[in-house]
Design an enzyme around this catalytic site. Structure first.
Site, PDB file in Angstrom:
ATOM      1  N   TYR A  54       0.835  -1.210   0.000  1.00  0.00           N
ATOM      2  CA  TYR A  54       0.000   0.000   0.000  1.00  0.00           C
ATOM      3  C   TYR A  54       0.870   1.261   0.000  1.00  0.00           C
ATOM      4  O   TYR A  54       1.775   1.414   0.836  1.00  0.00           O
ATOM      5  CB  TYR A  54      -0.952   0.038   1.210  1.00  0.00           C
ATOM      6  CG  TYR A  54      -2.042  -1.019   1.203  1.00  0.00           C
ATOM      7  CD1 TYR A  54      -2.316  -1.804   0.078  1.00  0.00           C
ATOM      8  CD2 TYR A  54      -2.829  -1.238   2.337  1.00  0.00           C
ATOM      9  CE1 TYR A  54      -3.312  -2.768   0.087  1.00  0.00           C
ATOM     10  CE2 TYR A  54      -3.838  -2.205   2.349  1.00  0.00           C
ATOM     11  CZ  TYR A  54      -4.063  -2.966   1.213  1.00  0.00           C
ATOM     12  OH  TYR A  54      -5.058  -3.920   1.226  1.00  0.00           O
ATOM     13  N   SER A 206     -13.720  -3.704   1.358  1.00  0.00           N
ATOM     14  CA  SER A 206     -14.657  -2.828   0.624  1.00  0.00           C
ATOM     15  C   SER A 206     -16.122  -3.174   0.897  1.00  0.00           C
ATOM     16  O   SER A 206     -16.923  -3.312  -0.036  1.00  0.00           O
ATOM     17  CB  SER A 206     -14.375  -2.838  -0.880  1.00  0.00           C
ATOM     18  OG  SER A 206     -13.096  -2.307  -1.148  1.00  0.00           O
ATOM     19  N   PRO A 207     -16.509  -3.274   2.175  1.00  0.00           N
ATOM     20  CA  PRO A 207     -17.911  -3.578   2.489  1.00  0.00           C
ATOM     21  C   PRO A 207     -18.855  -2.457   2.045  1.00  0.00           C
ATOM     22  O   PRO A 207     -20.039  -2.691   1.841  1.00  0.00           O
ATOM     23  CB  PRO A 207     -17.908  -3.735   4.019  1.00  0.00           C
ATOM     24  CG  PRO A 207     -16.712  -2.958   4.481  1.00  0.00           C
ATOM     25  CD  PRO A 207     -15.692  -3.120   3.394  1.00  0.00           C
ATOM     26  N   ARG A 228     -13.034   9.290  -3.325  1.00  0.00           N
ATOM     27  CA  ARG A 228     -12.066   8.368  -3.936  1.00  0.00           C
ATOM     28  C   ARG A 228     -12.135   8.417  -5.464  1.00  0.00           C
ATOM     29  O   ARG A 228     -11.110   8.286  -6.134  1.00  0.00           O
ATOM     30  CB  ARG A 228     -12.302   6.943  -3.422  1.00  0.00           C
ATOM     31  CG  ARG A 228     -11.285   5.960  -3.971  1.00  0.00           C
ATOM     32  CD  ARG A 228     -11.401   4.579  -3.355  1.00  0.00           C
ATOM     33  NE  ARG A 228     -11.097   4.567  -1.933  1.00  0.00           N
ATOM     34  CZ  ARG A 228     -11.067   3.468  -1.182  1.00  0.00           C
ATOM     35  NH1 ARG A 228     -11.306   2.299  -1.734  1.00  0.00           N
ATOM     36  NH2 ARG A 228     -10.794   3.533   0.108  1.00  0.00           N
ATOM     37  N   GLY A 284     -12.572   1.526   5.266  1.00  0.00           N
ATOM     38  CA  GLY A 284     -11.578   2.565   5.037  1.00  0.00           C
ATOM     39  C   GLY A 284     -12.217   3.907   5.348  1.00  0.00           C
ATOM     40  O   GLY A 284     -13.441   4.019   5.447  1.00  0.00           O
ATOM     41  N   GLN A 290     -16.273   9.601   9.236  1.00  0.00           N
ATOM     42  CA  GLN A 290     -16.696   8.386   8.511  1.00  0.00           C
ATOM     43  C   GLN A 290     -16.516   7.163   9.415  1.00  0.00           C
ATOM     44  O   GLN A 290     -17.366   6.277   9.461  1.00  0.00           O
ATOM     45  CB  GLN A 290     -15.873   8.208   7.231  1.00  0.00           C
ATOM     46  CG  GLN A 290     -16.131   9.287   6.185  1.00  0.00           C
ATOM     47  CD  GLN A 290     -15.221   9.146   4.962  1.00  0.00           C
ATOM     48  OE1 GLN A 290     -14.253   8.391   4.972  1.00  0.00           O
ATOM     49  NE2 GLN A 290     -15.530   9.888   3.914  1.00  0.00           N
TER      50      GLN A 290
HETATM   51  N1  LIG Z   1      -7.004  -7.903   0.346  1.00  0.00           N
HETATM   52  C1  LIG Z   1      -7.194  -7.089  -0.655  1.00  0.00           C
HETATM   53  O1  LIG Z   1      -6.856  -7.382  -1.809  1.00  0.00           O
HETATM   54  C2  LIG Z   1      -7.788  -5.744  -0.371  1.00  0.00           C
HETATM   55  C3  LIG Z   1      -8.193  -4.902  -1.421  1.00  0.00           C
HETATM   56  C4  LIG Z   1      -8.758  -3.677  -1.102  1.00  0.00           C
HETATM   57  C5  LIG Z   1      -8.924  -3.316   0.239  1.00  0.00           C
HETATM   58  N2  LIG Z   1      -8.493  -4.147   1.228  1.00  0.00           N
HETATM   59  C6  LIG Z   1      -8.620  -3.799   2.669  1.00  0.00           C
HETATM   60  O2  LIG Z   1      -9.922  -3.349   2.940  1.00  0.00           O
HETATM   61  C7  LIG Z   1      -9.871  -2.043   3.491  1.00  0.00           C
HETATM   62  C8  LIG Z   1     -11.113  -1.295   3.172  1.00  0.00           C
HETATM   63  O3  LIG Z   1     -11.255  -1.121   1.769  1.00  0.00           O
HETATM   64  P1  LIG Z   1     -11.988   0.168   1.228  1.00  0.00           P
HETATM   65  O4  LIG Z   1     -11.263   1.371   1.700  1.00  0.00           O
HETATM   66  O5  LIG Z   1     -12.218  -0.006  -0.226  1.00  0.00           O
HETATM   67  O6  LIG Z   1     -13.385   0.015   2.030  1.00  0.00           O
HETATM   68  P2  LIG Z   1     -14.757   0.767   2.083  1.00  0.00           P
HETATM   69  O7  LIG Z   1     -15.027   0.923   3.540  1.00  0.00           O
HETATM   70  O8  LIG Z   1     -15.742   0.046   1.230  1.00  0.00           O
HETATM   71  O9  LIG Z   1     -14.510   2.217   1.410  1.00  0.00           O
HETATM   72  C9  LIG Z   1     -13.845   3.195   2.135  1.00  0.00           C
HETATM   73  C10 LIG Z   1     -13.987   4.551   1.469  1.00  0.00           C
HETATM   74  O10 LIG Z   1     -15.363   4.901   1.308  1.00  0.00           O
HETATM   75  C11 LIG Z   1     -15.587   6.252   1.712  1.00  0.00           C
HETATM   76  N3  LIG Z   1     -16.390   6.193   2.952  1.00  0.00           N
HETATM   77  C12 LIG Z   1     -16.257   5.307   3.978  1.00  0.00           C
HETATM   78  N4  LIG Z   1     -17.169   5.553   4.940  1.00  0.00           N
HETATM   79  C13 LIG Z   1     -17.895   6.596   4.527  1.00  0.00           C
HETATM   80  C14 LIG Z   1     -18.971   7.291   5.095  1.00  0.00           C
HETATM   81  N5  LIG Z   1     -19.465   6.934   6.274  1.00  0.00           N
HETATM   82  N6  LIG Z   1     -19.496   8.339   4.394  1.00  0.00           N
HETATM   83  C15 LIG Z   1     -18.998   8.689   3.194  1.00  0.00           C
HETATM   84  N7  LIG Z   1     -17.958   8.077   2.608  1.00  0.00           N
HETATM   85  C16 LIG Z   1     -17.398   7.024   3.265  1.00  0.00           C
HETATM   86  C17 LIG Z   1     -14.205   6.853   1.959  1.00  0.00           C
HETATM   87  O11 LIG Z   1     -13.666   7.338   0.732  1.00  0.00           O
HETATM   88  P3  LIG Z   1     -13.784   8.881   0.234  1.00  0.00           P
HETATM   89  O12 LIG Z   1     -13.935   9.753   1.436  1.00  0.00           O
HETATM   90  O13 LIG Z   1     -12.524   9.089  -0.529  1.00  0.00           O
HETATM   91  O14 LIG Z   1     -14.979   8.896  -0.675  1.00  0.00           O
HETATM   92  C18 LIG Z   1     -13.398   5.636   2.370  1.00  0.00           C
HETATM   93  O15 LIG Z   1     -12.013   5.771   2.195  1.00  0.00           O
HETATM   94  C19 LIG Z   1      -8.567  -1.474   2.929  1.00  0.00           C
HETATM   95  O16 LIG Z   1      -8.078  -0.379   3.652  1.00  0.00           O
HETATM   96  C20 LIG Z   1      -7.670  -2.672   3.046  1.00  0.00           C
HETATM   97  O17 LIG Z   1      -7.234  -2.831   4.381  1.00  0.00           O
HETATM   98  C21 LIG Z   1      -7.947  -5.350   0.931  1.00  0.00           C
END
Ligand SMILES: NC(=O)c1ccc[n+]([C@@H]2O[C@H](COP(=O)([O-])OP(=O)(O)OC[C@H]3O[C@@H](n4cnc5c(N)ncnc54)[C@H](OP(=O)(O)O)[C@@H]3O)[C@@H](O)[C@H]2O)c1
Length: 332
Positions: A54, A206-207, A228, A284, A290
């Site tokens: 990362y 990415s839930p 994002r 994330g 958030q």
């Molecule tokens: N194993 C793998 O291959 C893999 C791949 C991907 C991720 N991951 C892991 O999974 C974690 C989470 O992934 P993700 O970041 O894609 O998850 P996510 O929780 O689906 O998306 C997070 C993003 O959504 C936005 N967000 C989150 N909560 C919000 C809210 N309450 N209101 C408005 N916007 C909100 C923010 O982005 P903005 O503010 O920029 O819009 C935030 O950075 C990663 O950090 C990593 O640890 C693993």
């Protein structure tokens, strides 16, 4: 915050974890990253997920600094190995050489003597599975890694690893880290049934579908500033979900969330936590509010009628094909 066992292991994890892909060392400045980590700790999150790759290894450094001074025993720190961390042919994959070198880098950057969970970030078709599993087992014996898991492995690959581990007496995998959300359910047909039987838990990524399931991306409109979808390091990954059909159907989830007194993000996180094979949902965040929003999904129960309404709204846009769980045929 509620806690769950990581698969059938003795390790407890917070059912909502904090992950720093795209954000730490990249999309957000270090102060904002630290504020998000502080909010996570304040809200009872104890499980933190990162990876060597990362932000070109900077994300682990930022997390290490953000968690400095926190009692180590109160945290579960997860990292991963596989994707390239340098220019050479051995700076990637799951060979004994790269795993051994990468864990040392991760421990140094995270400023810790051990990680709680070490995950193979993808399946490496160019390394014998025995070599990878023996190296993982050695790291467990050395105390550098407490548990081992995988990420985005197919049911067949997980089954092959378990067979070798059982035959050779290696430490068994305790977890898989797949993408999982209302929109992406490819693990349900094969990976989850195998993992339930074999005692692996899912730590799902990415839930909230990277923000899409918050409903803040509107069909036919440009993405909100600072999200994002507007970030150079993040827009690639989210763009395939930003179609008018997906965004319009996501808007139709809003009355379901509001009838339950939940925000859209809370509904999305609560939805993955209804699956009993899910040990934790990794969220994330770019802003501490958030994190504070998302953690309120812990403990929320959604009844069968609500789950059906969600299915009816999303209909054909849900991806369920188990063949979508793939690792690169050759190392990247
Ligand atoms: N194993 C793998 O291959 C893999 C791949 C991907 C991720 N991951 C892991 O999974 C974690 C989470 O992934 P993700 O970041 O894609 O998850 P996510 O929780 O689906 O998306 C997070 C993003 O959504 C936005 N967000 C989150 N909560 C919000 C809210 N309450 N209101 C408005 N916007 C909100 C923010 O982005 P903005 O503010 O920029 O819009 C935030 O950075 C990663 O950090 C990593 O640890 C693993």
């Amino acid at each position: 915050m509620e806690f769950r066992h990581l698969g059938r292991s003795g390790l407890m994890v917070s059912e909502i974890s904090y992950g720093n892909w795209i954000t730490h060392g990249s999309q957000v400045e270090e102060d904002a990253a630290k504020e998000c980590v502080k909010a996570a700790l304040d809200e009872g999150i104890t499980t933190f997920d990162t990876a060597d790759v990362y932000a070109g290894t900077r994300a682990e450094e930022v997390l290490g600094r953000a968690l400095k001074g926190v009692r180590r025993e109160s945290l579960e720190i997860f990292t991963k190995v596989y994707w390239p961390t340098g220019p050479g042919p051995n700076d990637r994959g799951l060979s004994r050489k790269h795993i051994t070198e990468s864990i040392h880098g991760s421990l140094r950057r995270l400023q810790t003597d051990y990680v709680d969970l070490y995950q193979a970030h993808r399946f490496d078709h160019e390394t014998p599975l025995e070599e990878t599993l023996k190296t993982f087992d050695d790291l467990v014996r050395q105390g550098k890694v407490l548990y081992v898991g995988v990420s985005e492995w197919s049911a067949e690959q997980i089954a092959a690893a378990l067979k070798i581990a059982d035959e050779m007496g290696f430490d068994r995998l305790v977890s898989n880290q797949p993408q999982y959300s209302m929109l992406w359910r490819v693990i349900e047909a094969e990976v989850v049934p195998l993992c339930e039987k074999e005692g692996l838990g899912q730590i799902v990524w990415s839930p909230i579908a990277q923000g899409v399931l918050t409903g803040k991306y509107l069909p036919g409109q440009p993405p909100p500033a600072g999200s994002r979808a507007t970030d150079p390091s993040g827009s690639n990954f989210i763009s395939r979900m930003l179609t008018d059909d997906v965004l319009a159907r996501v808007q139709e989830l809003k009355p379901i969330a509001s009838d339950l007194g939940l925000t859209m993000a809370q509904l999305a996180v609560a939805w993955v936590l209804q699956n009993p094979n899910v040990s934790s949902a990794i969220v994330g965040a770019t802003k501490p509010e958030q994190v504070r929003d998302n953690v309120k999904a812990s403990g929320v129960k959604l009844d069968a009628e609500v789950m059906k309404k969600i299915d009816d709204v999303l209909g054909p846009i849900v991806e369920r094909d188990p063949a979508k769980t793939v690792s690169p045929p050759k190392r990247p």
